[in-house]
Design a protein around this motif. Sequence first.
Motif, short mmCIF file in Angstrom:
data_model
loop_
_atom_site.label_atom_id
_atom_site.label_comp_id
_atom_site.label_asym_id
_atom_site.label_seq_id
_atom_site.Cartn_x
_atom_site.Cartn_y
_atom_site.Cartn_z
N THR A 13 0.85 -1.18 0.00
CA THR A 13 0.00 0.00 0.00
C THR A 13 0.89 1.23 0.00
O THR A 13 2.03 1.18 0.47
CB THR A 13 -0.93 0.02 1.22
N ASP A 14 0.38 2.32 -0.54
CA ASP A 14 1.15 3.55 -0.57
C ASP A 14 1.17 4.23 0.80
O ASP A 14 1.93 5.18 1.00
CB ASP A 14 0.56 4.51 -1.60
N ARG A 15 0.36 3.76 1.72
CA ARG A 15 0.22 4.42 3.01
C ARG A 15 1.03 3.67 4.06
O ARG A 15 0.77 2.50 4.34
CB ARG A 15 -1.25 4.45 3.40
N SER A 16 2.01 4.33 4.66
CA SER A 16 2.81 3.71 5.71
C SER A 16 2.46 4.33 7.06
O SER A 16 2.24 5.55 7.15
CB SER A 16 4.31 3.90 5.45
N LEU A 17 2.41 3.50 8.08
CA LEU A 17 2.12 3.97 9.43
C LEU A 17 3.18 3.46 10.40
O LEU A 17 3.78 2.40 10.19
CB LEU A 17 0.76 3.45 9.91
N ALA A 164 3.88 -2.52 11.96
CA ALA A 164 2.60 -1.80 11.97
C ALA A 164 1.50 -2.64 11.32
O ALA A 164 0.37 -2.66 11.81
CB ALA A 164 2.76 -0.47 11.23
N TYR A 165 1.82 -3.32 10.24
CA TYR A 165 0.83 -4.16 9.57
C TYR A 165 0.29 -5.21 10.54
O TYR A 165 -0.93 -5.40 10.67
CB TYR A 165 1.45 -4.84 8.34
N ASP A 166 1.19 -5.91 11.22
CA ASP A 166 0.76 -6.93 12.16
C ASP A 166 0.03 -6.33 13.35
O ASP A 166 -0.95 -6.90 13.85
CB ASP A 166 1.96 -7.74 12.64
N LYS A 187 8.32 -0.95 23.17
CA LYS A 187 8.38 0.51 23.12
C LYS A 187 9.35 1.01 22.04
O LYS A 187 9.15 2.07 21.46
CB LYS A 187 8.77 1.06 24.50
N ARG A 188 10.37 0.22 21.71
CA ARG A 188 11.34 0.62 20.70
C ARG A 188 10.75 0.57 19.28
O ARG A 188 11.30 1.17 18.36
CB ARG A 188 12.58 -0.28 20.80
N LEU A 189 9.61 -0.11 19.10
CA LEU A 189 9.01 -0.26 17.78
C LEU A 189 7.89 0.72 17.50
O LEU A 189 7.37 0.75 16.38
CB LEU A 189 8.46 -1.69 17.62
N MET A 190 7.50 1.53 18.47
CA MET A 190 6.28 2.31 18.34
C MET A 190 6.41 3.50 17.38
O MET A 190 5.42 4.03 16.90
CB MET A 190 5.81 2.79 19.70
N GLY A 191 7.64 3.95 17.13
CA GLY A 191 7.82 5.05 16.20
C GLY A 191 7.63 6.42 16.81
O GLY A 191 7.18 7.35 16.13
N PRO A 201 9.71 -1.62 11.40
CA PRO A 201 8.37 -1.67 11.98
C PRO A 201 7.37 -0.74 11.31
O PRO A 201 6.16 -1.02 11.34
CB PRO A 201 8.59 -1.28 13.45
N LYS A 202 7.81 0.35 10.71
CA LYS A 202 6.91 1.22 9.95
C LYS A 202 6.68 0.58 8.59
O LYS A 202 7.60 0.46 7.78
CB LYS A 202 7.50 2.62 9.81
N THR A 203 5.44 0.16 8.34
CA THR A 203 5.14 -0.61 7.14
C THR A 203 3.89 -0.08 6.46
O THR A 203 3.16 0.76 7.01
CB THR A 203 4.90 -2.10 7.48
N GLY A 204 3.63 -0.61 5.29
CA GLY A 204 2.36 -0.35 4.64
C GLY A 204 1.23 -0.97 5.43
O GLY A 204 1.32 -2.11 5.89
N VAL A 205 0.16 -0.20 5.59
CA VAL A 205 -1.01 -0.67 6.36
C VAL A 205 -2.27 -0.32 5.58
O VAL A 205 -2.54 0.87 5.33
CB VAL A 205 -1.07 -0.02 7.76
N PRO A 206 -3.08 -1.29 5.18
CA PRO A 206 -4.32 -0.99 4.47
C PRO A 206 -5.25 -0.13 5.33
O PRO A 206 -5.31 -0.29 6.56
CB PRO A 206 -4.92 -2.37 4.21
N GLU A 207 -6.00 0.75 4.68
CA GLU A 207 -6.97 1.55 5.42
C GLU A 207 -8.15 0.71 5.89
O GLU A 207 -8.72 0.97 6.95
CB GLU A 207 -7.47 2.70 4.54
#
Length: 347
Positions: A13-17, A164-166, A187-191, A201-207
């Motif tokens: 996805t083009d959207r990363s969170l 983030a996806y998971d 806590k180290r993965l939260m961004g 850990p910051k990955t594409g995430v479907p809306e």
Amino acid sequence: MAQEEPERQGRQTDRSLTMSRAMVEAIAHEMRDDDEVFYMGEDVADYGGIFDSTEGLLEEFGHDRIMDVPISETAYIGAAVGAAQAGMRPIAELMFVDFFGVGMDQIYNQLAKNTYMSGGNVSVPMVLTAAVGGTYNDAAQHSQTLYGTFAHLPGMKVVVPSTAYDAKGLMHNAIRDDDPVVYLFHKRLMGIGWLPAPDGPKTGVPEDEYTIPFGSADVKREGADATVVTLGLHVHRALEAAESLADDGIDVEVVDLRTLVPLDTETVRESVAKTGHLVVVDEDYQSYGVTGEIIARVAESGLDDLEAVERVAVPDVPIPYARPMENEVVPDADDITNAIRTVRSNE
């Protein structure tokens, strides 16, 4: 209803969170969909959670459903258990997993056992979230991981996302589950800005909403020469080690467990049957923990496939405050690399 986890090729996805935003997105969706879902914990309302676990939720849902509580884990975890038994779906946050001891009776003798003790007449559809892990020098009472402790105690499902996806798919599933779920985020993965995350850990995430079923490990990297089984932060450290070893012609497979209870033994076994070499990596303590459990399950059902095994974990000492000492006890990519080289040298 949410779709089940999309196939890997459909995850783009083009959207990363960040992982924190993905968690909040899932929580907000479930709160809009079900008025019985609410969130309670220390500094989760006005502050938004010290690890951004609830940032933005107060503005939409107000203090009646995003509730700051007094510093009394015993009281608010007990209140959440009672609310769940009454038909609500609470999410209760321990600011640090280390604080579980304060509310242990509510967690283990009530949350985990009440369905059993009532003969199935009571369900406890509750999510207990908590921040885990070290690597930012907060000493022995704020830096433990402890997911093995919850996995050892029957009655609770245990979830540990690494991306983030998971995080989003597992959170949707956790809130909808009719059993108690312990959802542990590193806590180290939260961004968050003051605690930089590693790459990954910051990955594409479907809306759209989607669920990831519990008990479904994910092969984050395929390989033929060695299997690394891990979860949370150390998925990314294992991937770093795997990439460095690829230059030496060692092809490493990385299996992200994603949930400890239920545990996807089958995926682990299939990987070890292919590679013959197993490294289990864990930020929890070594003795009586996740590393030993994974190795035991492989040995019980597939000993003939196992040529060599190593485990990498925190030694049985409190997490030190001093940065050099903490760095020494918490495994890093070099520790994983060395363990993989060791199992490969035992051919």
